[in-house]
Design a protein around this motif. Structure first.
Motif, short mmCIF file in Angstrom:
data_model
loop_
_atom_site.label_atom_id
_atom_site.label_comp_id
_atom_site.label_asym_id
_atom_site.label_seq_id
_atom_site.Cartn_x
_atom_site.Cartn_y
_atom_site.Cartn_z
N UNK A 261 61.02 35.33 37.35
CA UNK A 261 60.30 36.08 38.38
C UNK A 261 61.09 37.31 38.82
N UNK A 262 62.42 37.16 38.98
CA UNK A 262 63.25 38.29 39.40
C UNK A 262 63.28 39.38 38.32
N UNK A 263 63.35 38.96 37.07
CA UNK A 263 63.35 39.93 35.97
C UNK A 263 62.02 40.68 35.92
N UNK A 264 60.91 39.93 36.06
CA UNK A 264 59.59 40.56 36.08
C UNK A 264 59.49 41.56 37.23
N UNK A 265 59.98 41.15 38.41
CA UNK A 265 59.89 42.01 39.60
C UNK A 265 60.66 43.31 39.39
N UNK A 266 61.84 43.20 38.82
CA UNK A 266 62.66 44.39 38.60
C UNK A 266 62.03 45.35 37.60
N UNK A 267 61.45 44.78 36.53
CA UNK A 267 60.79 45.62 35.52
C UNK A 267 59.55 46.29 36.10
N UNK A 268 58.82 45.58 36.94
CA UNK A 268 57.63 46.15 37.58
C UNK A 268 58.01 47.26 38.55
N UNK A 269 59.13 47.09 39.22
CA UNK A 269 59.60 48.14 40.12
C UNK A 269 59.85 49.43 39.34
N UNK A 270 60.46 49.29 38.17
CA UNK A 270 60.74 50.47 37.33
C UNK A 270 59.44 51.11 36.85
N UNK A 271 58.44 50.29 36.57
CA UNK A 271 57.16 50.80 36.04
C UNK A 271 56.29 51.43 37.12
N UNK A 272 56.20 50.77 38.28
CA UNK A 272 55.18 51.15 39.26
C UNK A 272 55.71 51.81 40.53
N UNK A 273 57.02 51.78 40.77
CA UNK A 273 57.52 52.23 42.07
C UNK A 273 58.33 53.51 41.93
N UNK A 274 57.91 54.55 42.63
CA UNK A 274 58.57 55.86 42.59
C UNK A 274 59.50 55.99 43.80
N UNK A 275 60.77 56.23 43.52
CA UNK A 275 61.77 56.26 44.59
C UNK A 275 61.54 57.38 45.59
N UNK A 276 61.12 58.55 45.09
CA UNK A 276 60.88 59.68 46.00
C UNK A 276 59.76 59.36 46.98
N UNK A 277 58.66 58.78 46.48
CA UNK A 277 57.53 58.42 47.35
C UNK A 277 57.98 57.36 48.35
N UNK A 278 58.77 56.40 47.87
CA UNK A 278 59.27 55.34 48.75
C UNK A 278 60.06 55.93 49.92
N UNK A 279 60.99 56.83 49.60
CA UNK A 279 61.84 57.41 50.66
C UNK A 279 61.05 58.36 51.55
N UNK A 280 60.13 59.10 50.93
CA UNK A 280 59.33 60.08 51.70
C UNK A 280 58.56 59.41 52.82
N UNK A 281 58.07 58.19 52.58
CA UNK A 281 57.23 57.51 53.56
C UNK A 281 57.96 56.47 54.40
N UNK A 282 59.30 56.46 54.32
CA UNK A 282 60.07 55.50 55.13
C UNK A 282 59.72 55.64 56.61
N UNK A 283 59.46 54.55 57.31
CA UNK A 283 59.17 54.66 58.75
C UNK A 283 60.37 55.23 59.51
N UNK A 284 60.09 56.03 60.54
CA UNK A 284 61.16 56.60 61.36
C UNK A 284 61.89 55.50 62.13
N UNK A 285 61.14 54.48 62.52
CA UNK A 285 61.71 53.35 63.24
C UNK A 285 62.48 52.47 62.26
N UNK A 286 63.81 52.46 62.37
CA UNK A 286 64.64 51.71 61.41
C UNK A 286 64.34 50.22 61.41
N UNK A 287 63.87 49.69 62.53
CA UNK A 287 63.54 48.27 62.60
C UNK A 287 62.40 47.91 61.64
#
Length: 601
Positions: free
Chosen positions: A61-87
């Protein structure tokens, strides 16, 4: 016995790495050389301590999750939309992890089964002796259970149901009304993450924590001025505190959504390649920072088949086919011309006198003359055009209505069929807006007291008529949907170019060509009425210049009735839409004759 166990372990490791490569679409995932690299790569998966069936399930499951992150998750978009509230950021990370895992579950049943089994095991092994109040259940743990229940459809047991019950009303109050949107936008990371960021910012569960922090700050300000010694000590403490905060902010922004961190492991081993990619990405980020968008929550990226039912799509395709009848001679001529040029290159490119490949019949006489001569083989050379993708980006604005959009659809149809025969991948995209004059974005702007210079103020609609890996026969009805009544509205070209670029840059093909078909400048009346008159044009020019000068992608534009050379270096103007097919084919042909020389700065 030990050799047998080691052999089984190695087979299991190979199975994991092979699966990860296929899932992530990264076939160089484990091709590393140095010892340091091997430590950070999937070949070093720790399998020595796997003693129970659940350990194997967890690792899969962890291996699948990591590979899917590489395929489907864009780091720039992730950081761009980070909530201002750190909590909120830990919950935001969980939401992103569940998103790409849910996509993987839809993609392959085996992945879904691995996640189901692993999460079910985790849930069934949770032990909580004291569960009396909310304080006994961490919010992150409850939120993960909520996401698993609603987006992974994991069944909770009585204990985890009790844990979730403390928090579920809080989550439902904020998320329930957005749940349908989030589930429909799992494939659109920007829409999903920006909406989730907004949800988390508005959640009441963090307000008490913020109030407490403000209260403490006010108490500090009310205290008397400390002595010099105390000041020095305070400054040192503040310095340490700031360092801690900076470290925490870095950790928050480091995009660590899961424990396995596959792409974090790869970052050092691919530092040279990534550094150049980061420079390119930084340039792109700077362009987008200068371009303001009021909201993206109503934007839409959709497959064409979702715009209309199958019967109506078939009907519109028949209408397009009727239009094709009048162009049949022209179509045949153009298709044959392009195919002849490409296949002629292919037929000339052979390597001879090889030890394997296709038997070279021209060398058979020497075998007859002397049986001791070895057989000779030949093999076709790998040609640039066979490792090529062409993106057709078509303006779907209202001014294209009628003959222009019909001709554009016909030409897209011709090129798609022809290039496929020559092993060239083709993607067909369209861009417009969902509404005239602002739509829901404008309504939101009105509700927010109409702030000045809000930036882009309309709801985008980006349409995928044909994916690069979709065969023409599967997508042919989609092309008829360009003729759909009411589809063509306004055109925001800069963001469309950016969207098409982000799609094509992820492709593995060596040669990447983008052909834009438009009938003039970007126009969105309401956006231009509340911003500067050249707001959209400036972004388009910057975006095109960036792709032309800083990337390996070749851009060609065809202006219908308008000169678009002020935006694109390679631009052709046609006055009669009947010229479009011939121009598209001749320009593509010339591109295949020469290749862009690109060197990253």
């Amino acid at each position: 016995m030990n050799d047998k166990i080691d052999n089984l372990k190695e087979k299991f490791r190979l199975a994991l790495t092979s699966t990860a490569k296929v899932i992530s679409d990264d076939f160089d995932l484990i091709n590393k050389s140095s010892e340091n690299e091997k430590k950070q790569n999937l070949q070093s998966v720790e399998i020595d301590n796997l003693t129970k069936p659940s350990d194997f399930i967890k690792l899969r499951a962890e291996t699948d999750s990591s590979a899917l992150k590489k395929k489907f998750s864009n780091e720039f978009i992730y950081k761009k939309n980070l909530p201002a509230n750190t909590s909120s950021r830990s919950l935001y990370s969980i939401a992103e992890k569940i998103r790409y895992e849910a996509l993987g579950g839809k993609m392959l049943k085996g992945i879904e089964k691995n996640f189901q089994q692993n999460y079910s095991h985790i849930i069934n092994t949770k032990r909580k002796d004291q569960l009396k109040t909310k304080e006994d259940v961490p919010v992150t743990e409850a939120f993960e259970l909520y996401m698993l229940k609603n987006f992974h459809q994991i069944k909770l047991n009585p204990l985890t149901t009790k844990m979730l019950n403390f928090w579920e009303k809080d989550f439902e109050q904020s998320i329930e009304k957005h749940k349908k949107f989030l589930q429909e936008n799992l494939e659109n990371q920007n829409n999903y993450s920006s909406r989730f960021s907004q949800i988390l910012e508005e959640m009441n569960i963090f307000q008490s924590e913020e109030d407490e922090e403000k209260k403490e700050d006010n108490q500090d300000q009310e205290q008397d001025n400390p002595s010099n010694d105390d000041q020095d000590k305070d400054q040192e403490d503040n310095k340490d505190e700031n360092n801690d905060q900076e470290t925490q902010a870095t950790l928050d922004a480091d995009y660590n959504v899961d424990e396995f961190n596959l792409d974090e492991q790869l970052s050092d081993t691919e530092s040279d390649e990534q550094s150049s990619e980061q420079i390119v990405q930084k340039n792109l980020d700077n362009i987008n920072l200068d371009y303001k968008i009021f909201t993206t929550q109503y934007d839409e990226v959709t497959k064409a088949e979702k715009l209309e039912n199958a019967d109506e799509a078939a009907k519109l395709r028949r209408t397009l086919d009727q239009q094709l009848v009048g162009f049949q001679d022209v179509i045949t001529k153009l298709a044959n011309k392009l195919q002849r040029q490409l296949l002629a290159k292919q037929n000339r490119a052979w390597n001879f006198d090889l030890e394997e490949g296709l038997l070279d019949s021209s060398k058979l006489p020497r075998i007859i003359m002397d049986p001791y001569n070895s057989l000779s083989f030949k093999k076709e050379k790998d040609l640039d055009f066979k490792d090529t993708i062409v993106t057709l980006l078509i303006d779907n604005s209202g001014s294209m209505r009628g003959r222009p959009i019909t001709i554009a659809a016909i030409c897209a149809d011709i090129l798609s069929r022809t290039l496929e025969r020559c092993s060239v991948k083709v993607e067909i995209l369209g861009f417009t807006t969902k509404n005239w004059k602002g739509g829901q974005s404008r309504e939101l702007w009105n509700k927010n007291s109409k702030p000045k210079t809000p930036g882009r103020l309309n709801d985008l609609r980006h349409i995928i008529y044909k994916g690069a890996d979709t065969h023409w026969r599967q997508a042919k009805n989609n092309l008829g949907l360009m003729l759909k009544e009411g589809l063509l509205k306004e055109n925001i070209d800069g963001e469309a170019i950016s969207w098409a670029y982000n799609r094509i840059k992820k492709r593995k093909e060596e040669r990447k060509i983008m052909m834009v078909i438009s009938d003039g400048a970007p126009v969105d009346d309401f956006t231009l009425s509340v911003n500067s008159g050249d707001f959209l044009e400036k972004h388009l020019k910057k975006m095109v210049k960036f792709i032309e000068n800083k990337t390996e992608i070749e851009v060609l534009a065809i202006g219908i009735g308008h000169d678009v050379s002020r935006y694109y270096d390679k631009a052709i103007k046609i006055t009669d839409v009947n010229e479009l097919g011939d121009v598209m084919v001749s320009q593509l042909s010339s591109l295949f004759e020469t290749k862009k020389n690109f060197t990253k700065d």
